[in-house]
Enzyme design. Structure first.
Site, mmCIF file in Angstrom:
data_model
loop_
_atom_site.group_PDB
_atom_site.id
_atom_site.type_symbol
_atom_site.label_atom_id
_atom_site.label_comp_id
_atom_site.label_asym_id
_atom_site.label_seq_id
_atom_site.Cartn_x
_atom_site.Cartn_y
_atom_site.Cartn_z
ATOM 1 N N LYS A 145 36.705 56.820 25.936
ATOM 2 C CA LYS A 145 37.130 58.218 25.801
ATOM 3 C C LYS A 145 35.919 59.141 25.708
ATOM 4 O O LYS A 145 35.911 60.232 26.279
ATOM 5 C CB LYS A 145 38.022 58.356 24.572
ATOM 6 C CG LYS A 145 39.331 57.577 24.720
ATOM 7 C CD LYS A 145 40.027 57.377 23.382
ATOM 8 C CE LYS A 145 41.302 56.573 23.532
ATOM 9 N NZ LYS A 145 41.836 56.142 22.222
ATOM 10 N N GLU A 163 45.130 46.301 19.784
ATOM 11 C CA GLU A 163 45.256 45.904 21.189
ATOM 12 C C GLU A 163 45.067 44.388 21.319
ATOM 13 O O GLU A 163 44.375 43.758 20.510
ATOM 14 C CB GLU A 163 44.166 46.594 22.026
ATOM 15 C CG GLU A 163 44.243 48.100 22.006
ATOM 16 C CD GLU A 163 44.702 48.679 23.330
ATOM 17 O OE1 GLU A 163 45.257 47.923 24.157
ATOM 18 O OE2 GLU A 163 44.530 49.896 23.513
ATOM 19 N N ASP A 192 37.199 51.137 23.056
ATOM 20 C CA ASP A 192 38.213 52.127 23.431
ATOM 21 C C ASP A 192 37.695 53.547 23.186
ATOM 22 O O ASP A 192 37.817 54.428 24.043
ATOM 23 C CB ASP A 192 39.483 51.864 22.609
ATOM 24 C CG ASP A 192 40.517 52.945 22.768
ATOM 25 O OD1 ASP A 192 41.149 53.003 23.839
ATOM 26 O OD2 ASP A 192 40.702 53.748 21.834
ATOM 27 N N ILE A 220 46.942 64.728 21.555
ATOM 28 C CA ILE A 220 46.074 65.900 21.383
ATOM 29 C C ILE A 220 45.660 66.396 22.766
ATOM 30 O O ILE A 220 45.102 65.631 23.546
ATOM 31 C CB ILE A 220 44.814 65.537 20.575
ATOM 32 C CG1 ILE A 220 45.192 64.956 19.216
ATOM 33 C CG2 ILE A 220 43.921 66.758 20.412
ATOM 34 C CD1 ILE A 220 43.999 64.508 18.388
ATOM 35 N N GLY A 226 50.524 55.947 20.431
ATOM 36 C CA GLY A 226 51.941 55.833 20.126
ATOM 37 C C GLY A 226 52.785 56.324 21.283
ATOM 38 O O GLY A 226 52.336 57.086 22.122
#
Lengths: 444, 444
Positions: free
Chosen positions: B211, B196, B207, B142, B310
């Site tokens: 962000k 992970e 995580d 994105i 991914g």
């Protein structure tokens, strides 16, 4: 000062001072200090062309900045950059080409012009060595053009589809939700000023088709003729169709679809009403919103939704183009400033200053008065309850209590939880989640 | 040839050859001709650093291109641009700063590094006059960083929120849909390689918090300390909670939330499970997908969804950064080529080549055998029926028939409609809509 050498200011001329033109003027002026910070350049909205100088406007602008002669703005040596927001085709084309000849970059929201003459205009801009920004031409405030060309540069696009016209989507949404006929909603939409003067643009899919043609070019490098593609509107959709579609797990949406088949190298572009499965974001993009689903060969499917029209969203896209063009001119493009340049005097909110409501799950002893104790405990910390449900756990003398609260603050809730943890009859550590209210945009 | 003068090739060194590193290598190689066309420069993936040279890989790469010494790639005078994809903090930081000192721009997907040391790294990059691209660090495929910084440049952001971790969203989605416990879904997710190695990153919100901190900086210019914000994970969510939330018209999602209150100038950043109203796109962003809702002061709310992780989506973002950096280096940035540079040998598909299914509404005389006639008429043109419903119209001797077809092509359907229009007992012009199948990406 002229934009070409030792740039200090960029003077902007706005052709056409309707909704988007005025919005662009307003936001450029309001944020004048910000542009200087991020660009090292002042962006000055300096002149605008109008049909009638006397007309009352919502934007503060001196009469001397106004003219009825668009060409005089393009020719004005003081004006560095042109925003073509007059709409229509012939005059807009002449003015745009003239600006290119004068070495001036142009920003536009004119989808019809690009759809019809994009090939010629793009060539002229490249020949003149100027920029032509048209982010605002497709899907208003959704940055679809930048995402398609820059962010998804590593992709090919087997499928791009979505809702490209907010007015028709508004009509369909109201028909579906309220069971009201097309004609009745159309009457309302006209009164709200949602429908273009040329109603075919909105109702017969023409506006969406202009945008689909532009997207098809950007994705595949081919200019499809408007006359050669399927363009259907929403006039034949009945509330009965909308209900039948719902039973089939779909909504009827007016969508633009651009498919590329890489096996036989075919492209098909069309705008038509279609049943879209309800689990697609596009099916649930309602009201005046637009939504575009891009399926890229590398990135998979990315969906963008947002306001497809309106003064502020479209002006926002015009301005993002202006900023990009100025960056390109200064050679600082791409070199986005990493460090933030707006004053960062804001500070993290304290817990007592963060408002919100909460979801609370408790395991309690199953005995009379236990729920009242819990409620009292919360009330002591000024946390009041919105919903309560209690259910005994099988094979145990305990119950699960699920509560939601009215608005409170994080500090009160934290204190209440601490009390609950030690409250008689409360067995496990309470489970607490926030109830997210997207409409409360600045509760922090 | 060195990147600084008369650029012909840009040689790229990839530090870390895991999932994303290999994806980047693969897509750079596969599209080598494309880069030359859009940039006038060849992008050559030249060297990669690995933990073990012998390990089998899915990407074709010669042993001589591999090294276990990342620093040797940074120091290699033949290498123009570095992709830091090793992850972790300390080594990555040293290598990045060293690349900056060498005058090399860096592209990264390393959110932990930027969250912890963004301030220092950004300053070092600016001082060295190099670029630092990190689009891939937030939400994989994105293009949130470009949209936030460039497309929405005219905005302030009272609210940014969304799903920033695909693994936890996958777990919650399966728990909700299948009523399976957290532990059971986690076992599956581990087997699928979704989790992970450091599970706290996915399960405890860390995580997503990395962000959120980056987004907060980009939107508001303030580096929030990870230690100072609410970071909660998904371990305490039960299937019971998910059901209770659904009854309240919500889904429980692990969201990152960045609120700015412009009245008291507070900012609050947090990551936590929250009940999100079902009519929000974020609530319906399921599985491994990420979604981010940006509310801008000018543009209103724009929502982006897509794959948040991914190999291919993340590699796609890495490459879009590489292209931007190369454009900035060449001074052609912003000056996006208007005219399409890929071969446009594709051609519009003929109607007979466009596959799809259809929705058909007919008004017919209400008499025995009429439906069979309609079905026969369709069958003659090889259009077969998927669903049929017939309902008599009140106060008339007619019925409404609503049909959907199996896959056919546009030509057959057009012919069938022409026949139906003249079929005895069919009263009005049939109403025809397409049934949109978003999974059939290249039916054209």
């Amino acid at each position: 000062m002229n934009a070409e050498n030792n740039i200090q200011t960029i003077n902007i001329g706005i052709l056409g001072f309707g909704t988007v033109g005025q919005g662009t003027w307003k936001h450029l002026e309001e944020n004048d200090k910000f542009w200087a910070k991020i660009l090292g350049v002042e962006l000055i909205p300096q002149r605008a062309s109008v049909r009638s100088i006397e007309k009352a406007r919502n934007v503060k602008i001196s009469d001397s900045a106004l003219t009825t002669d668009s060409l005089s703005i393009v020719d004005d040596p003081e004006i560095d950059l042109i925003c073509e927001l007059i709409g229509g085709i012939e005059e807009a084309k002449i003015l745009t080409l003239h600006a290119f000849e004068k070495g001036k970059s142009v920003v536009t929201a004119n989808k019809a012009l690009i759809c019809e003459h994009g090939d010629e205009l793009f060539e002229a801009a490249e020949k003149a060595g100027v920029q032509y920004g048209f982010e605002a031409s497709v899907a208003g405030g959704i940055p679809i053009i930048k995402v398609l060309r820059e962010s998804m540069v590593a992709n090919e696009f087997p499928l791009i589809y979505g809702i490209l016209n907010g007015t028709s989507n508004y009509i369909l949404t109201r028909m579906e939700r309220e069971g009201v006929s097309f004609e009745d909603v159309l009457t309302d939409a006209r009164e709200l000023g949602y429908v273009e003067a040329d109603e075919a643009l909105d109702l017969d899919g023409v506006d969406a088709a202009h945008k689909a043609v532009i997207l098809a070019y950007l994705a595949h490098g081919i200019w499809v003729n408007l006359e050669d593609i399927t363009v259907e509107g929403i006039r034949r959709i009945s509330t009965e169709d909308l209900q039948a579609a719902r039973k089939l797990g779909c909504k009827i949406k007016l969508i633009g679809v651009i498919r590329r088949n890489f096996e036989n190298n075919h492209i098909s572009v069309g705008v038509y009403p279609a049943l879209v499965p309800m689990d697609e974001i596009i099916a649930r993009t309602d009201g005046v919103y637009n939504g575009i689903s891009l399926t890229g060969s590398v990135v998979g499917t990315v969906v963008l939704t947002g306001r497809g029209a309106g003064q502020d969203p479209t002006a926002g896209s015009v301005i993002s183009d202006i900023v990009d063009l100025v960056k390109a001119k200064k050679g600082i493009s791409g070199a986005v400033k990493l460090r933030h340049v707006t004053p960062n005097e804001c500070k993290p909110a304290k817990a007592v200053e963060i408002q919100g409501s909460f979801y609370l799950r408790l395991t309690v002893e199953d005995r009379p008065g236990q729920l009242a104790k819990v409620a009292d405990c919360l009330a002591e910390h000024e946390v009041s309850l919105a919903t309560v449900s209690q259910r005994p756990k099988s094979k145990s003398a305990t119950s699960t209590v699920i509560l939601t609260t009215h608005d409170t603050n994080e500090h009160s809730m934290n204190m209440a939880i601490q009390s609950l943890e030690t409250l008689q009859g409360v067995i496990e550590k309470p489970v607490l989640f926030r109830v997210f209210d997207p409409n409360a945009v600045s509760k922090g």
